[in-house]
Scaffold this motif. Structure first.
Motif, PDB file in Angstrom:
ATOM      1  N   SER B 748     -20.976  10.728   7.528  1.00  0.00           N
ATOM      2  CA  SER B 748     -22.073  10.156   6.754  1.00  0.00           C
ATOM      3  C   SER B 748     -22.893   9.214   7.614  1.00  0.00           C
ATOM      4  N   ASN B 749     -22.204   8.409   8.448  1.00  0.00           N
ATOM      5  CA  ASN B 749     -22.938   7.517   9.354  1.00  0.00           C
ATOM      6  C   ASN B 749     -23.833   8.324  10.275  1.00  0.00           C
ATOM      7  N   SER B 750     -23.251   9.347  10.910  1.00  0.00           N
ATOM      8  CA  SER B 750     -24.014  10.101  11.898  1.00  0.00           C
ATOM      9  C   SER B 750     -25.179  10.837  11.255  1.00  0.00           C
ATOM     10  N   VAL B 751     -24.875  11.547  10.174  1.00  0.00           N
ATOM     11  CA  VAL B 751     -25.923  12.354   9.543  1.00  0.00           C
ATOM     12  C   VAL B 751     -27.035  11.465   9.007  1.00  0.00           C
ATOM     13  N   VAL B 752     -26.648  10.420   8.303  1.00  0.00           N
ATOM     14  CA  VAL B 752     -27.670   9.583   7.672  1.00  0.00           C
ATOM     15  C   VAL B 752     -28.505   8.858   8.733  1.00  0.00           C
ATOM     16  N   LEU B 757     -33.623   8.322  11.098  1.00  0.00           N
ATOM     17  CA  LEU B 757     -34.467   7.938  12.218  1.00  0.00           C
ATOM     18  C   LEU B 757     -35.377   9.079  12.646  1.00  0.00           C
ATOM     19  N   VAL B 758     -34.806  10.279  12.746  1.00  0.00           N
ATOM     20  CA  VAL B 758     -35.620  11.402  13.195  1.00  0.00           C
ATOM     21  C   VAL B 758     -36.722  11.709  12.180  1.00  0.00           C
ATOM     22  N   ILE B 759     -36.337  11.778  10.921  1.00  0.00           N
ATOM     23  CA  ILE B 759     -37.336  12.136   9.904  1.00  0.00           C
ATOM     24  C   ILE B 759     -38.359  11.005   9.738  1.00  0.00           C
ATOM     25  N   MET B 789     -36.973   6.961  -4.180  1.00  0.00           N
ATOM     26  CA  MET B 789     -35.935   6.051  -4.686  1.00  0.00           C
ATOM     27  C   MET B 789     -35.519   6.455  -6.093  1.00  0.00           C
ATOM     28  N   LEU B 790     -36.500   6.847  -6.896  1.00  0.00           N
ATOM     29  CA  LEU B 790     -36.161   7.288  -8.255  1.00  0.00           C
ATOM     30  C   LEU B 790     -35.319   8.557  -8.206  1.00  0.00           C
ATOM     31  N   PHE B 791     -35.613   9.410  -7.234  1.00  0.00           N
ATOM     32  CA  PHE B 791     -34.792  10.605  -7.069  1.00  0.00           C
ATOM     33  C   PHE B 791     -33.358  10.219  -6.690  1.00  0.00           C
ATOM     34  N   TYR B 792     -33.236   9.267  -5.767  1.00  0.00           N
ATOM     35  CA  TYR B 792     -31.895   8.838  -5.361  1.00  0.00           C
ATOM     36  C   TYR B 792     -31.129   8.222  -6.537  1.00  0.00           C
ATOM     37  N   LEU B 814     -27.393  19.843   3.171  1.00  0.00           N
ATOM     38  CA  LEU B 814     -27.940  19.285   1.934  1.00  0.00           C
ATOM     39  C   LEU B 814     -28.222  17.789   2.088  1.00  0.00           C
ATOM     40  N   ALA B 815     -27.309  17.119   2.779  1.00  0.00           N
ATOM     41  CA  ALA B 815     -27.508  15.678   2.991  1.00  0.00           C
ATOM     42  C   ALA B 815     -28.814  15.435   3.740  1.00  0.00           C
ATOM     43  N   LEU B 816     -29.098  16.280   4.708  1.00  0.00           N
ATOM     44  CA  LEU B 816     -30.366  16.155   5.424  1.00  0.00           C
ATOM     45  C   LEU B 816     -31.539  16.295   4.454  1.00  0.00           C
ATOM     46  N   LEU B 817     -31.411  17.260   3.564  1.00  0.00           N
ATOM     47  CA  LEU B 817     -32.485  17.467   2.585  1.00  0.00           C
ATOM     48  C   LEU B 817     -32.656  16.242   1.679  1.00  0.00           C
TER      49      LEU B 817
END
Lengths: 368, 899
Positions: B748-752, B757-759, B789-792, B814-817
């Motif tokens: 989760s740390n790496s992906v998030v 940062l990239v996105i 934020m509302l989506f989250y 999916l996490a990337l999405l």
């Protein structure tokens, strides 16, 4: 942003520069990593058992048998600790005939005064080799111990006042001997803070003719305090270097503090207690564990008290256990939290070493 | 200058960004192995403050940087490698000893030394970043993009390195990367327009690199603190390492010694009923020096008897030959327990792949435990427990969570404040879904906190889960027992416990002397629970609230006798009175006022009520109040926060109510377990202090310039402060929220971090190409952020639950999405603001950069504090508020005339 405006001179061929970059910044570093021990890129990371690739593995034992002894110390070293190291097997608990103490603390007539600081300091100057600054600091700490309700029993306070804590601390930390905190003594161990030592000592309710076993000698300070209250102190330490360190301190000061001659010590695994000298009236464990070792409970006399920090590796709570054996043979264990006033009495529905069931009407839990 | 030189500078920035983030994570690993992982947050703050400091200082030198940016870039790039290596080596020699802090507060100076030592490389890196932003300000969006992408990839780079290198060597390859940065900066343009790398400068870069690597190779070993548990095991006389490996999840050591003994929660009654405890039967497994986790060999039948006296044995009495699901493997002692009780099958969900491989595949362990994990009945699955529970179609008679928190906790005596999705309402619900019609969920936890916290919290969570499932009478489905200062076990049954069940369990309690805490029909203790709750609160709020000393018994209230100076007193208490230590003191009150015992008054109001309270009473009444509509009153009146943990507030250990913070601080001596919360509050306060320093330093001597001659400086402060805090709130939220979705915090740390940062970098790039008004762009960005934020808040949680059972790779995609929409829009405001500054007040760019970094630390701490107390939803609402504020500031002209 502009680059340097270089002087006109002949440039080295591009392939030479590129080659140098590749060699210096790629190949050589890779070679270095290949040579460095302990990683998975190089020579040391290969050739291990196929199923345990890239790990170091010791051969598996054909069969794991219990050790022959509880200690691997050499006879010469054990001699230095006065008592041969023994197996802590759960042998039948037989009361051992105790010899007379090397020094009977009940024969002491002079007691340190507690009514006035100056008088106490003067008394200590006359009766001990301790320096004044530590004696003064000790008085102040004793006062704080009483104020905070950690110990109020005059006998415990007297034991604290008599014991030179600074001798048991690391010399570099001696200046903080009477601070309100634990301090390192090496080997990952600490000397407990004076408040905790006093609190536990009072909870132990120890008397001169009672035998007390300490598991975890550590600095040796706790046993030194106990030796001011009992003629029969036994202590076990798992780390050889600490056992030897405490031993040398006791030897060094045994002339000024003859009560230290009553401390019998050994280097072994305290989990199995000390069957040769069992049973004990009091047991104090100063190392945390996730359960109460059954052998220690077995080696506790009826009416005996045990203090033991219990809990996960990250932190334990000191538990006080009182063992009672009723005339009908039923056994009672009382658990208490020595800090928060929680108490619980539990009843054990088994009685004797024969394991005979004697479930009776009063051996049910105290809650329906 | 051709177009290629700026590209090389961008590549240098990209490489440097990788290096800095990788170094940050490598230093965190070093602290985890050598001392405590709690220092991780310190490393983040050092890095961000290094950023802030560099930005602030460079504010004074923007003119000089603009004159010759390459000089600044080259020098900082060359210095970075040796600074990283030097800091790594020097830090190992810092004699900081956390154990001594209480005795010697001057130990804290060593933390300052850490800041200085590690601050140097981060400062140098930040100088490079600030210099390149000043030198290439016309390309600010591109710079931001490559900085973000590099930082994002840095996480993955170090993750890969962790597989290949032990923690002590992690810094070495980063030194090579730093040398690459300096090479890129050394390339210059010749008069013909071509690129040239002078050999002399290349030699400098190579020399510096080799010296740095040599430093690490010969002096870079990690000094492991004497106070890490592994250090203690190393002193066992017969201890020997039988296995060692490492990876991103930690450095693993397995020791064999006859001195290991494990039997967590063992009943005292075992002492009289068990003939033989296992001897020389355990390995101690340490992860990053913490532990040990017990690994048990095959026992002889006589040695197995003790298992009957463990609390984890209780549910097996009701379940003949059950199918069992164990959540977490530990050292596989739970598996042994299940097989001992004739389990038909044992499934284990364990997220630590290294642990699974070690115990199941490595020959040593296979021989040691007689291939226990290859028993045909045993199935070990590498999966996050909740993910497994969500996706499995199997139904189990028993789902067991047995003391999984006994390891991995901090060794400083408290518990870590990290998200824990195992013990949430939704988590309990998913385990109950795995049960057969008469199946049982068994949770055993430590029961050592006084006043109790974790057990009541679990009770409220379990009860809430049952209520949400529509269970008619939750009380009939729960059986709770505990052992004072040892363990507590909560059994939750799919169907109501029958009278026969209860009788069987009570029989077990009778055999073991464990205490019944709650079951349906249990007689109520004759106590006033309301008064007890008040007594707890008053105990802490009262200034003189000494904790009653039951240990001292009557002695605590007995007057004490002083001994007069020089008095020759026979040691009567010792010689003659062996039953009472109190006898000689009864008549000494007058003298007592003079000496050590003068003025001692003991006994406090409420003591009686507290002494009468045993944990079982609290647990009983907690259940009763929960079941009789008094839950809110219970939450309100209990001193600690024991509201049910949910996926929106997954803090099983977040017990401090903000309203009680000062009281907790005043009582840290008796509430020392709450250090984790206090640490976060301290970090938050310090970050604000440092943030202000970063903000205020440039003002010294430049007040007139900043506030009189040019207006809008306050807006700059508010704008970048809001962005710094807001961005980190989202990042920390996503890391925490996706931790259980991705099975492991490492992923989760790496992906998030990478995705964010990239996105965000892509967002910055898109913003840079937008040709309309900047205010309109900011309006779009703010609206996009609010929508994300509302989506989250509303859309993502149900999706996470629904998709939890997918394979890890699919979930990473999916996490990337999920991260993408938020990160994309979050990437826009910062460079857009910089762009505005560059066109009007470019001298403030390093300052804005630094301020953003410094306040990011504030955002990290704030995210945690808000989530613990109020949940993630409030964090997300705060983000919306901050970005709306930033937009208002921007639309009111961030800097006059800039929009």
């Amino acid at each position: 942003m502009e680059g340097d405006s270089g002087r006109r001179r002949k440039k080295p061929p591009r392939f030479l520069v590129g080659g140098a970059v590749v060699v210096l910044f790629v190949l050589v570093p890779l070679a270095i990593f290949w040579l460095l021990p302990g990683n998975r890129l190089g020579v040391s990371g290969r050739g291990v058992a196929p199923t345990a690739r890239r790990v170091s593995v010791q051969p598996a034992p054909a069969r794991v048998d219990p050790p022959e002894t509880g200690s691997s110390s050499s006879p010469a070293e054990d001699q230095a600790l006065r008592v041969a190291s023994t197996d802590g097997a759960a042998a039948a608990v037989q009361p051992a005939a105790e010899s007379a103490p090397a020094f009977d603390i009940t024969t002491r007539r002079a007691r340190p005064p507690t009514d006035d600081e100056d008088r106490y300091v003067a008394w200590m100057k006359a009766h001990s080799p301790e320096t004044e600054r530590y004696v003064v600091a000790k008085w102040e700490r004793a006062r704080a111990i009483i104020q905070r309700d950690d110990a109020t029993d005059p006998r415990v306070i007297e034991a604290f006042l008599r014991t030179p804590r600074e001798y048991f601390c690391e010399p570099t930390n001696a200046a903080h001997s009477y601070g309100d905190a634990a301090m390192p003594i090496g080997y990952g161990q600490t000397i407990s803070g004076p408040h905790l030592v006093s609190h536990m000592t009072q909870a132990l309710d120890l008397h001169p003719d009672q035998k007390v076993l300490e598991i975890g000698t550590g600095s040796g300070y706790q046993s030194a305090v106990l030796s001011e209250l009992s003629n029969h102190v036994y202590t076990i330490e798992i780390v050889r270097q600490l056992a030897q360190r405490a031993d040398s301190i006791y030897r060094k000061w045994s002339k000024d503090y003859p009560e230290y001659r009553n401390i019998t010590r050994k280097h072994a695994d305290g989990y199995y207690g000390w069957p040769e000298h069992a049973p004990f009236d009091r047991i104090i464990v100063t190392a945390g564990i996730d359960h109460i070792p059954p052998d220690l409970l077995k080696q506790l006399t009826p009416g005996g008290i045990m203090l033991i920090p219990v809990g996960p590796p990250s932190g334990q709570t000191v538990l006080k256990i009182t063992k009672e054996v009723r005339p009908d043979g039923s056994v009672t264990f009382k658990r208490e939290d020595i800090y928060h006033g929680l108490k619980r009495v539990t009843f054990v529905p088994f009685t004797s070493e024969t394991g005979k069931h004697t479930l009776s009407s009063d051996t049910v839990p105290n809650r329906p | 200058m051709t177009n290629r030189l700026p590209s090389l500078r961008l590549a240098a920035l990209f490489l440097l960004s990788i290096t800095l983030i990788a170094y940050e994570l490598a230093v965190m690993r070093t602290f985890s192995v050598g001392s405590w992982s709690n220092f991780g947050s310190m490393v983040i703050s050092i890095a961000l403050l290094g950023n802030g400091l560099a930005g602030t200082l460079l504010t004074f030198h923007t003119r000089r940087i603009r004159e010759n940016p390459d000089r600044w870039l080259s020098i900082s790039a060359v210095l970075l490698g040796p600074a990283m290596a030097g800091a790594h080596v020097l830090a190992q020699h810092v004699p900081f000893n956390p154990v001594m802090i209480a005795a010697d507060w001057t130990q804290l100076r060593w933390i300052g030394v850490y800041y200085v030592i590690y601050g140097v490389p981060f400062f140098i890196g930040a100088v490079f970043v600030a210099a390149i932003f000043v030198g290439m300000q016309e390309r600010v969006h591109q710079l931001y993009f490559w900085n973000m992408v590099g930082s994002g990839l840095g996480g993955f780079v170090v993750l890969g390195l962790m597989y290949l290198l032990p923690p002590a060597q992690l810094v070495a390859p980063l030194v090579v990367l730093a040398a690459g940065v300096s090479l890129l900066c050394f390339v210059r343009q010749d008069p013909g327009g071509g690129l040239e790398l002078p050999l002399g400068r290349m030699a400098i870069a190579a020399g510096v690199m080799f010296v740095s690597i040599g430093l690490i190779a010969f002096h870079g070993g990690i000094e492991v603190s004497d106070f890490k548990p592994i250090s203690y095991a190393r002193h066992f006389p017969d201890a020997r390492v039988v296995y060692h490996t490492y990876g991103p999840t930690g450095e693993y050591y397995a020791y064999q010694s006859s001195y290991f003994h494990f039997a967590p929660g063992l009943s005292d009654n075992a002492s009289l009923n068990v003939k033989e405890m296992p001897r020389n039967a355990f390995l101690g497994l340490y992860i990053d020096g913490d532990g040990p986790i017990g690994v048990m060999r095959d026992l002889k039948p006589a040695e197995e008897q003790y298992i009957d006296y463990l609390p984890m044995s209780a549910p097996y009495l009701l379940l003949p030959k059950p199918n069992v699901l164990l959540l977490r493997l530990g050292g596989a002692i739970g598996v042994y327990n299940a097989l001992y009780h004739q389990a038909r099958s044992v499934w284990v969900a364990e997220p630590d792949a290294t642990l699974v491989h070690m115990l199941r595949d490595v020959p040593f362990f296979r021989a040691y435990d007689n291939d226990r994990l290859r028993d045909p009945r045993v199935h070990v699955v590498h999966a996050e427990p909740r993910a497994f529970a969500a996706r499995t179609a199997r139904r189990f008679d028993l789902v067991e969570i047995g003391l999984i928190d006994s390891v991995g906790l901090s060794q400083t005596g408290g518990y870590p404040l990290v998200q824990n999705y195992i013990y949430t309402v939704q988590g309990i619900d998913s385990y109950l879904n795995c049960l057969t019609d008469d199946g049982i969920l068994s949770i055993t936890v430590w029961n050592r906190l006084s006043p109790p916290r974790n057990v009541p919290e679990l009770l409220t969570t379990v009860t809430e889960a049952l209520k949400r499932r529509g269970v008619k009478d939750p009380g009939r489905h729960v059986f709770v027992f505990d052992y004072l200062l040892s363990t507590a076990t909560i059994l939750v049954k799919s169907s109501p416990f029958t009278e026969a069940d209860i009788a069987t369990l009570r029989g077990f309690l009778q055999k073991t002397s464990f205490e019944a805490s709650y079951y349906d029909g249990m007689p109520a203790p004759a106590k006033d629970f309301g008064a007890i709750l008040d007594a707890y609160t008053n105990q802490f709020r009262s200034a003189s609230a000494a904790v009653p000393s039951a240990a001292s018994g009557d002695a605590a209230t007995a007057p004490a006798a002083p001994v007069a100076a020089g008095e020759e007193v026979p040691d009567t208490s010792a010689a003659t009175d062996t039953t009472s230590p109190r006898a000689p003191q009864a008549t000494a009150d007058t003298q007592a006022e003079k000496g050590l015992f003068a003025g001692v008054h003991r006994g406090t109001a409420g003591t009686t009520a507290l002494q009468e309270l045993v944990p079982e009473d609290l647990y009983y009444f907690t259940m009763k109040w929960l079941l009789t509509g008094k839950a809110q009153e219970l939450y309100h009146r209990y001193f600690f926060n024991i509201r049910p943990a949910t996926d929106d507030r997954p803090y099983y250990t977040g017990y401090v109510k903000p309203s009680n913070l000062l009281t907790v601080l005043r009582n840290m001596r008796s509430l020392s377990e709450e250090w984790g919360y206090v640490l976060e509050v301290g970090t938050f306060a310090l970050s604000i202090l440092f943030g202000f320093l970063i903000i205020l330093v440039p003002l010294v001597g430049r007040w007139r310039e900043l506030f009189k001659r040019q207006r809008g400086t306050v807006r700059v402060i508010v704008y970048y402060g809001a962005l710094g805090v807001g961005y980190m709130l989202v990042e920390i939220y996503l890391i925490q929220r996706l931790a259980f979705f991705l099975a492991d915090p490492i992923f989760s740390n790496s992906v998030v971090i990478t995705a964010m940062l990239v996105i965000s970098g892509v967002g910055a790039l898109v913003a840079g190409r937008y040709r309309g008004s900047r205010t309109r762009l900011m309006a779009y960005a703010t609206a996009g952020i609010a929508a994300a934020m509302l989506f989250y808040m509303l859309g993502m949680p149900p999706l996470l639950d629904a998709l939890l059972g997918l394979p890890l790779l699919a979930k990473m995609g999916l996490a990337l999405l999920f991260v993408a929409p938020g990160a994309f829009f979050l990437g826009m405001p910062f460079p857009t603001g910089l762009s505005s500054l560059s066109s009007t007040r470019s001298g403030l760019i390093p300052w804005a950069w630094g301020m953003n970094g410094a306040l990011s630390v504030t955002g990290t701490a704030l995210a945690l504090l808000i989530s613990i107390s109020w949940g993630f939803s409030v964090v997300l609402l705060a983000v919306i508020g901050l970005y709306v504020l930033a937009f208002l500031v921007f639309s009111g002209n961030l800097v006059e005339g800039s929009a």
